[in-house]
Design a protein around this motif. Structure first.
Motif, PDB file in Angstrom:
ATOM      1  N   SER A  14       0.832  -1.205   0.000  1.00 34.33           N
ATOM      2  CA  SER A  14       0.000   0.000   0.000  1.00 34.33           C
ATOM      3  C   SER A  14       0.865   1.252   0.000  1.00 34.33           C
ATOM      4  CB  SER A  14      -0.922   0.025   1.224  1.00 34.33           C
ATOM      5  OG  SER A  14      -1.860  -0.997   1.167  1.00 34.33           O
ATOM      6  N   SER A  15       1.881   1.268   0.853  1.00 31.14           N
ATOM      7  CA  SER A  15       2.790   2.421   0.936  1.00 31.14           C
ATOM      8  C   SER A  15       3.524   2.639  -0.376  1.00 31.14           C
ATOM      9  CB  SER A  15       3.798   2.219   2.061  1.00 31.14           C
ATOM     10  OG  SER A  15       3.157   2.163   3.304  1.00 31.14           O
ATOM     11  N   ALA A  16       4.021   1.569  -0.969  1.00 25.87           N
ATOM     12  CA  ALA A  16       4.767   1.682  -2.228  1.00 25.87           C
ATOM     13  C   ALA A  16       3.879   2.205  -3.353  1.00 25.87           C
ATOM     14  CB  ALA A  16       5.365   0.326  -2.604  1.00 25.87           C
ATOM     15  N   LEU A  17       2.642   1.757  -3.414  1.00 25.89           N
ATOM     16  CA  LEU A  17       1.722   2.234  -4.446  1.00 25.89           C
ATOM     17  C   LEU A  17       1.365   3.704  -4.227  1.00 25.89           C
ATOM     18  CD1 LEU A  17      -0.567  -0.902  -4.726  1.00 25.89           C
ATOM     19  CD2 LEU A  17       0.849   0.040  -6.558  1.00 25.89           C
ATOM     20  N   ARG A  18       1.185   4.108  -2.973  1.00 28.80           N
ATOM     21  CA  ARG A  18       0.908   5.525  -2.670  1.00 28.80           C
ATOM     22  C   ARG A  18       2.088   6.404  -3.086  1.00 28.80           C
ATOM     23  NH1 ARG A  18      -1.757   3.364   2.135  1.00 28.80           N
ATOM     24  NH2 ARG A  18      -3.984   3.728   1.864  1.00 28.80           N
ATOM     25  N   GLU A  19       3.304   5.925  -2.826  1.00 26.85           N
ATOM     26  CA  GLU A  19       4.497   6.680  -3.216  1.00 26.85           C
ATOM     27  C   GLU A  19       4.565   6.874  -4.723  1.00 26.85           C
ATOM     28  OE1 GLU A  19       7.976   4.760  -1.615  1.00 26.85           O
ATOM     29  OE2 GLU A  19       7.311   5.064   0.458  1.00 26.85           O
ATOM     30  N   ARG A  20       3.990   5.957  -5.470  1.00 30.36           N
ATOM     31  CA  ARG A  20       3.964   6.057  -6.931  1.00 30.36           C
ATOM     32  C   ARG A  20       2.790   6.896  -7.426  1.00 30.36           C
ATOM     33  NH1 ARG A  20       6.270   1.313 -10.138  1.00 30.36           N
ATOM     34  NH2 ARG A  20       8.004   0.611  -8.878  1.00 30.36           N
ATOM     35  N   GLY A  21       1.989   7.428  -6.496  1.00 32.84           N
ATOM     36  CA  GLY A  21       0.905   8.331  -6.859  1.00 32.84           C
ATOM     37  C   GLY A  21      -0.463   7.701  -7.018  1.00 32.84           C
ATOM     38  N   HIS A  22      -0.607   6.432  -6.689  1.00 31.05           N
ATOM     39  CA  HIS A  22      -1.900   5.765  -6.820  1.00 31.05           C
ATOM     40  C   HIS A  22      -2.773   6.025  -5.592  1.00 31.05           C
ATOM     41  CE1 HIS A  22      -0.632   3.619 -10.384  1.00 31.05           C
ATOM     42  NE2 HIS A  22       0.463   3.234  -9.744  1.00 31.05           N
ATOM     43  N   GLU A  23      -4.075   6.026  -5.814  1.00 30.66           N
ATOM     44  CA  GLU A  23      -5.035   6.066  -4.709  1.00 30.66           C
ATOM     45  C   GLU A  23      -5.208   4.628  -4.240  1.00 30.66           C
ATOM     46  OE1 GLU A  23      -9.762   6.928  -3.894  1.00 30.66           O
ATOM     47  OE2 GLU A  23      -8.905   7.474  -5.826  1.00 30.66           O
ATOM     48  N   VAL A  24      -5.009   4.378  -2.952  1.00 34.57           N
ATOM     49  CA  VAL A  24      -5.082   3.021  -2.411  1.00 34.57           C
ATOM     50  C   VAL A  24      -6.237   2.931  -1.423  1.00 34.57           C
ATOM     51  CG1 VAL A  24      -3.852   1.255  -1.096  1.00 34.57           C
ATOM     52  CG2 VAL A  24      -2.603   2.670  -2.725  1.00 34.57           C
ATOM     53  N   VAL A  25      -7.052   1.891  -1.580  1.00 35.88           N
ATOM     54  CA  VAL A  25      -8.140   1.617  -0.642  1.00 35.88           C
ATOM     55  C   VAL A  25      -7.941   0.225  -0.058  1.00 35.88           C
ATOM     56  CG1 VAL A  25      -9.798   3.146  -1.767  1.00 35.88           C
ATOM     57  CG2 VAL A  25      -9.681   0.767  -2.458  1.00 35.88           C
ATOM     58  N   ASP A  26      -8.308   0.068   1.208  1.00 35.15           N
ATOM     59  CA  ASP A  26      -8.230  -1.241   1.865  1.00 35.15           C
ATOM     60  C   ASP A  26      -9.371  -2.124   1.392  1.00 35.15           C
ATOM     61  OD1 ASP A  26      -5.998  -0.651   3.407  1.00 35.15           O
ATOM     62  OD2 ASP A  26      -7.181   0.043   5.118  1.00 35.15           O
ATOM     63  N   LEU A  27      -9.047  -3.369   1.076  1.00 36.81           N
ATOM     64  CA  LEU A  27     -10.067  -4.351   0.720  1.00 36.81           C
ATOM     65  C   LEU A  27     -10.451  -5.105   1.987  1.00 36.81           C
ATOM     66  CD1 LEU A  27      -8.615  -5.827  -2.597  1.00 36.81           C
ATOM     67  CD2 LEU A  27     -10.397  -4.098  -2.323  1.00 36.81           C
ATOM     68  N   GLN A  28     -11.497  -4.634   2.635  1.00 40.05           N
ATOM     69  CA  GLN A  28     -11.949  -5.269   3.876  1.00 40.05           C
ATOM     70  C   GLN A  28     -13.189  -6.112   3.649  1.00 40.05           C
ATOM     71  OE1 GLN A  28     -12.335  -2.349   6.946  1.00 40.05           O
ATOM     72  NE2 GLN A  28     -10.237  -1.671   6.749  1.00 40.05           N
ATOM     73  N   LYS A  29     -13.973  -5.750   2.652  1.00 44.36           N
ATOM     74  CA  LYS A  29     -15.155  -6.542   2.306  1.00 44.36           C
ATOM     75  C   LYS A  29     -15.235  -6.609   0.786  1.00 44.36           C
ATOM     76  CE  LYS A  29     -18.202  -2.579   2.930  1.00 44.36           C
ATOM     77  NZ  LYS A  29     -17.647  -1.528   3.660  1.00 44.36           N
ATOM     78  N   ASP A  30     -15.993  -7.541   0.289  1.00 48.48           N
ATOM     79  CA  ASP A  30     -16.041  -7.808  -1.149  1.00 48.48           C
ATOM     80  C   ASP A  30     -16.369  -6.583  -1.993  1.00 48.48           C
ATOM     81  OD1 ASP A  30     -15.496 -10.477  -0.646  1.00 48.48           O
ATOM     82  OD2 ASP A  30     -17.617 -10.999  -0.510  1.00 48.48           O
ATOM     83  N   THR A  31     -17.258  -5.744  -1.529  1.00 51.46           N
ATOM     84  CA  THR A  31     -17.702  -4.607  -2.325  1.00 51.46           C
ATOM     85  C   THR A  31     -16.680  -3.477  -2.396  1.00 51.46           C
ATOM     86  OG1 THR A  31     -18.876  -3.744  -0.401  1.00 51.46           O
ATOM     87  CG2 THR A  31     -20.152  -5.084  -1.960  1.00 51.46           C
ATOM     88  N   ASP A  32     -15.608  -3.518  -1.592  1.00 48.59           N
ATOM     89  CA  ASP A  32     -14.580  -2.473  -1.632  1.00 48.59           C
ATOM     90  C   ASP A  32     -13.863  -2.430  -2.983  1.00 48.59           C
ATOM     91  OD1 ASP A  32     -15.143  -1.730   0.970  1.00 48.59           O
ATOM     92  OD2 ASP A  32     -13.510  -2.895   1.835  1.00 48.59           O
TER      93      ASP A  32
END
Length: 80
Positions: A14-32
């Motif tokens: 997650s941190s590495a993707l954010r550093e590359r400028g991506h929006e990151v969301v946690d997948l906690q449930k199927d609909t996320d």
């Protein structure tokens, strides 16, 4: 950049993707995963019962055995 869904346990990715400028969301449930361009899963869980429900048409990257850098590269390859 793209919206990427990442399993909550994969904080380094997650941190590495954010550093590359991506929006990151946690997948906690199927609909996320609904509006994500790509999803990153640990790859540790197996589908024991053989059931499948589709919640997204996004590409999925299994992170098991890969470094954060390798996962980021796979995600970006799938986005192009």
């Amino acid at each position: 950049m793209a919206k990427i869904g990442v399993e909550k346990s994969l904080t380094d990715i997650s941190s590495a993707l954010r550093e590359r400028g991506h929006e990151v969301v946690d997948l906690q449930k199927d609909t996320d995963a609904k509006d994500c361009s790509c999803c990153v899963i640990s790859g540790m869980d197996s589908n024991i019962m053989g059931m499948q429900d589709t919640y997204t048409t996004a590409s999925v990257v299994a992170a098991h055995g890969l470094s954060a850098e390798e996962v980021c590269q796979k995600v970006e390859d799938k986005l192009h």
